[in-house]
Design an enzyme around this catalytic site. Structure first.
Site, PDB file in Angstrom:
ATOM      1  N   ASP A 421       0.860  -1.194   0.000  1.00 57.67           N
ATOM      2  CA  ASP A 421       0.000   0.000   0.000  1.00 57.67           C
ATOM      3  C   ASP A 421       0.895   1.242   0.000  1.00 57.67           C
ATOM      4  O   ASP A 421       2.116   1.142   0.170  1.00 57.67           O
ATOM      5  CB  ASP A 421      -0.873  -0.059   1.270  1.00 57.67           C
ATOM      6  CG  ASP A 421      -1.941   1.019   1.317  1.00 57.67           C
ATOM      7  OD1 ASP A 421      -2.313   1.551   0.266  1.00 57.67           O
ATOM      8  OD2 ASP A 421      -2.404   1.331   2.440  1.00 57.67           O
ATOM      9  N   GLU A 424       2.614   4.948  -4.019  1.00 57.23           N
ATOM     10  CA  GLU A 424       2.602   5.873  -5.171  1.00 57.23           C
ATOM     11  C   GLU A 424       3.936   6.599  -5.326  1.00 57.23           C
ATOM     12  O   GLU A 424       4.301   6.871  -6.483  1.00 57.23           O
ATOM     13  CB  GLU A 424       1.456   6.887  -5.013  1.00 57.23           C
ATOM     14  CG  GLU A 424       0.079   6.269  -5.103  1.00 57.23           C
ATOM     15  CD  GLU A 424      -0.268   5.354  -3.918  1.00 57.23           C
ATOM     16  OE1 GLU A 424       0.225   5.647  -2.816  1.00 57.23           O
ATOM     17  OE2 GLU A 424      -0.976   4.359  -4.107  1.00 57.23           O
ATOM     18  N   ASP A 510      -8.893   3.507  -2.517  1.00 56.24           N
ATOM     19  CA  ASP A 510      -9.930   3.934  -1.574  1.00 56.24           C
ATOM     20  C   ASP A 510     -11.156   4.478  -2.281  1.00 56.24           C
ATOM     21  O   ASP A 510     -11.421   5.680  -2.293  1.00 56.24           O
ATOM     22  CB  ASP A 510      -9.356   4.970  -0.613  1.00 56.24           C
ATOM     23  CG  ASP A 510      -8.260   4.385   0.256  1.00 56.24           C
ATOM     24  OD1 ASP A 510      -8.120   3.144   0.283  1.00 56.24           O
ATOM     25  OD2 ASP A 510      -7.531   5.163   0.899  1.00 56.24           O
TER      26      ASP A 510
HETATM   27  O1  MIG Z   1      -3.870   6.037   4.574  1.00 53.92           O
HETATM   28  O2  MIG Z   1      -3.654   0.707   5.696  1.00 53.92           O
HETATM   29  O3  MIG Z   1      -5.911   2.106   0.361  1.00 53.92           O
HETATM   30  O4  MIG Z   1      -6.901  -0.094   1.758  1.00 53.92           O
HETATM   31  O5  MIG Z   1      -6.909   0.067   4.566  1.00 53.92           O
HETATM   32  C1  MIG Z   1      -4.637   4.898   4.464  1.00 53.92           C
HETATM   33  C2  MIG Z   1      -4.773   1.512   5.857  1.00 53.92           C
HETATM   34  C3  MIG Z   1      -3.743   3.708   4.292  1.00 53.92           C
HETATM   35  C4  MIG Z   1      -4.955   2.946   2.373  1.00 53.92           C
HETATM   36  C5  MIG Z   1      -5.420   1.743   1.634  1.00 53.92           C
HETATM   37  C6  MIG Z   1      -6.473   1.049   2.451  1.00 53.92           C
HETATM   38  C7  MIG Z   1      -5.903   0.662   3.787  1.00 53.92           C
HETATM   39  C8  MIG Z   1      -5.372   1.897   4.516  1.00 53.92           C
HETATM   40  N1  MIG Z   1      -4.406   2.588   3.678  1.00 53.92           N
END
Ligand code: MIG
Length: 822
Positions: A421, A424, A510
């Protein structure tokens, strides 16, 4: 000077405008002064010093490079699975000719015509002589000497449609859109927001039923103006570097399948996933502590709702330090994972790129040689979940190898898959931030002048931003492959670039709990699919917000036949398991997940084909029916493979919906056997418990009895669902469900052909895998007079008039032909 508008603008503003604030000072390369054949292709040197290089990487794939400088950089691309071949060419004409013609030595391929003055203009012809791609002389290839930008424009017909572009929160066709590629963390993005998480600068054009493709290979910020500014052309460009693009002519049929096969031959194909990863997956931000995880897993088994995977979101860690467990909430992770495995669950943990800056944290200390550096050469620090973090420079082979090795401990404990996650990369507050903190801002990432290794082609963050996430997924994939060479890695990534399919599945970040988002998930996932990424899904129910029972139920149905099926929800939302809503909803949600398990053998077969050809399991209708105008713009239907038409309900309170049946095939209602002719539309009953679903006449697809998880399916016999009454063929691919034995022959492909009322089975006498134990004929109005198995009356048949289904049980001995005598 390149356009009248630019001339006017420069004249009007004269010298008052400083270079930095001027509109782009586009410059064309100018006349071709020299033409030279090299082992890299044909090089055209222009008056400005810019050089073009044109080559064929396949008979129907042309590559064009242009450097504004006199030299090309080392030929290296993160997108490509291997160095692109350079086919031998024939060049007709030279710098004195008005145009040069290039073709491969072997006749029968595409060819290229380059006009030499006043500035180079590329035209690509398909093998049948049709002009497929023509740069626009009114806005030809150009560069901006001041800021380094490069771009070109291509003539378009006003009816031309465009699909692909990876992950875009936009309708199915992207004609008339302006899109940017810049991986961005965009929580709760609204439809239309651009860019979001993934950057795949590739698209397939559809013009009067024929397709070609274009891939702009640049990891910098790129942009695509698909006829928005000027309907008669589209423009593609990159904020620096060389212009490097490919044109895929789609072979002699101008076919989107051929385009995608050629594109994925270059950028690679998704590996066959482990079977468990195709099961239903349950996630939440976050299931903590351990007792909660156990409770959720147990509830699935108690309630007999099939599921294969449970997720650990960031809450499992110790102060968000990667590869740690909270000693308070997860004191004995191995014990927990063992218990989950014993119940048939697989476990996936989230792993973010940020490493907490903490001298007492051994991973932070060990990573010091590998972190991204600032322009001043310091370790780059930014804030994410753990607080101030350092970030591995995943464009460095050593950093990838190091990060990949970190998975060893979690694998030993029993974690089965990994979820990358925030790659980017997204950061909370960039250094030196002076603007108000907006939720969505493309600047919420590393400073653009941060330094990356670029696998030996050092460059700044502006250059490598879009590939950071993919290289993280690659580090994960390569680490897992090395640590567990006998297992198929499962990796899920939020950010990516062209070629990300080689390493990872992708989810659409998200999204939000709205009907709009549910509807948009279909064009989003279908377009990601035709961007070369087969393993895709959206958070079921929408990540931010809490869906109504109805929205969740409809979303689960819509997602049941998408490649990646996972419920996930944000920290501040209501509980969201398939049984959360009570009453009739629980029963419906169970049946929806059961439907997925019934169809898993078909989905798995599609994945095996996708691994071999690049053609994805999930397909927009135009992809299979390019000559059917009615299929081009459909937003709310998709195909799973060529044989299943899926038409989810994406409108609140709807209990019926209009379904369009693509022309050229007839379609049999999965539930009641009604036949619909292609090219027609019908209002289809869709009460809350029904996902409108149709089998193509002539199709034969494998189905399974329901099991609680994929390992439990292994011994169960298969049933082939057949839609008789047309000619067709079906395949069943089977293997061990994990590992790589299939690469050494440990697999089986059964072939089934349908000839009106006769089915021919081409199946080995003894199978190592699941046996085909029955055929189920759909769309049978009245029980046939006789059913013959190899010419003799069948022993056991069962006809259900309500669903118009006839089930024919096959005896244990091999049966070749099954025939209905009506
Ligand atoms: O700033 O890990 O897209 O699926 O649950 C949020 C917490 C960070 C973004 C991800 C989401 C995940 C969440 N993350």
């Amino acid at each position: 000077m390149r356009s009248k508008r630019a001339v006017f603008w420069m004249a009007a503003c004269g010298l008052l405008i400083a270079a930095s604030s001027a509109p782009a000072a586009w410059q064309t390369p100018g006349p071709v002064d020299a033409v030279q054949q090299t082992d890299q292709g044909v090089e055209l040197t222009t008056r400005s010093g810019a050089v073009l290089r044109v080559s064929f990487v396949a008979p129907d794939v042309v590559r064009v490079r242009m450097t504004p400088r006199r030299w090309f950089e080392r030929d290296f691309s993160y997108a490509l699975a291997a160095a692109p071949p350079v086919l031998p060419m024939v060049v007709e004409g030279d710098a004195t000719s008005a145009a040069i013609r290039l073709r491969t030595v072997q006749p029968g391929g595409s060819w290229v015509v380059v006009e030499t003055r006043p500035t180079p203009l590329i035209r690509v012809f398909a093998p049948d002589g049709r002009l497929e791609f023509a740069e626009d002389s009114r806005r030809p290839m150009a560069f901006d000497a001041a800021d380094g930008a490069v771009e070109t424009s291509v003539q378009r017909e006003q009816t031309e449609l465009y699909f692909g572009f990876g992950e875009k929160a936009l309708p199915m066709s992207r004609d008339g859109q302006y899109m940017t590629m810049w991986n961005s963390d965009t929580p709760g993005y609204v439809p239309g927001l651009d860019p979001i998480y993934q950057s795949i600068p590739f698209f397939i054009a559809l013009r009067e039923g024929r397709s070609y493709g274009v891939f702009l290979d640049s990891t910098r910020r790129t942009y695509f103006d698909m006829g928005k500014t000027t309907p008669s052309r589209y423009t593609l460009g990159a904020a620096g570097g060389e212009l490097d693009y490919y044109v895929f002519t789609g072979g002699k049929d101008h076919d989107a399948h051929a385009v995608l096969q050629a594109y994925t031959r270059l950028t690679g194909r998704g590996l066959l996933p482990p079977l468990w990863a195709l099961g239903y997956q349950q996630s939440r931000y976050s299931y903590t502590p351990a007792s909660k995880v156990r409770e959720i897993a147990q509830a699935f088994r108690d309630k007999r709702i099939p599921a294969d995977v449970i997720y650990f979101d960031i809450g499992y860690m110790d102060g968000y330090r990667i590869f740690t467990w909270s000693p308070r909430d997860f004191p004995r992770p191995k014990e927990l994972l063992d218990a989950l495995h014993a119940q048939g669950f697989h476990a996936v943990t989230i792993v973010d790129p940020g490493v907490k800056v903490d001298e007492d944290f051994p991973i932070y200390r060990a990573g010091k040689p590998w972190y991204t550096r600032t322009a001043a050469g310091e370790e780059l620090h930014a804030q994410v979940w753990p607080g101030i973090c350092a970030f591995p420079d995943f464009t460095q082979p050593g950093a990838r190898a190091w990060f990949g090795s970190l998975y060893a401990g979690f694998l030993d404990q029993g974690v089965d898959g990994f979820w990358n996650d925030m790659n980017e990369p997204g950061v909370f507050i960039p250094s030196g931030w002076t603007k108000p903190v907006l939720v969505h801002d493309p600047a919420k990432t590393f400073a653009l002048d941060a330094r990356h290794d670029g696998d030996g082609l050092p460059g700044d963050h502006a250059r490598y931003h879009n590939v950071y996430g993919m290289q993280m997924a690659r580090a994960t994939f390569e680490g897992l492959s090395k640590l567990r060479p006998q297992q198929r890695p499962f990796v899920l990534t939020r950010a990516g670039y062209a070629g990300v399919q080689r390493y990872s599945a992708v989810w659409t970040g998200d999204n939000a709990s709205t009907w709009d988002h549910l509807a948009m998930s279909i064009p989003m996932l279908a377009n990601l699919s035709v961007s070369g990424v087969p393993f895709v899904g959206a958070d079921i129910g929408g990540f931010t917000g809490s869906p109504s029972a109805e929205l969740y139920t409809r979303w689960l149905q819509a997602a049941a036949l998408t490649p990646f099926m996972r419920t996930h929800s944000a920290i501040d939302t209501a509980q969201r398991e398939p049984w959360t809503f009570g009453g009739a909803y629980d029963e419906i949600n169970r049946a929806t997940i059961e439907l997925r398990y019934r169809l898993l053998p078909y989905l798995y077969t599609l994945f095996s084909e996708s691994a071999a050809t690049g053609v994805p399991p999930m397909r927009p209708l135009w992809f299979e029916y390019p000559r059917d105008v009615g299929s081009w713009q459909l937003q709310d239907e998709f195909l799973l493979g060529a044989d299943l038409l899926v038409a989810p309900v994406v409108q609140e309170r709807a209990t019926t919906r209009r379904v369009y049946f693509p022309r050229g095939d007839a379609w049999i209602d999965w539930w009641d056997g009604t036949r619909h002719e292609g090219g027609s539309s019908a209002d289809i009953a869709a009460p809350l418990d029904r996902l409108p679903l149709f089998l193509r006449a002539g199709a034969a697809i494998p189905t399974s009895p329901v099991a609680q998880h994929t390992a439990e399916m292994a011994g169960l016999p298969l049933t082939i669902a057949v839609a008789p009454g047309a000619q067709g063929e079906g395949r069943v691919y089977q293997d061990a469900g994990d590992g790589f034995g299939y690469r050494n022959g440990a697999f089986e492909v059964d072939r089934i052909s349908v000839h009106a009322d006769r089915v021919h089975l081409d199946v080995p006498a003894a199978t190592r895998f699941r046996r085909i134990a029955a055929l189920e004929f759909l769309g049978i109005d009245t029980a046939p007079r006789k059913v013959l198995l190899d010419g003799k009356p069948a022993g056991e048949t069962a006809f259900d008039a309500a669903s118009r289904r006839l089930r024919v049980t096959l005896p244990p001995r091999p049966v070749r032909d099954v025939e209905l005598k009506r």
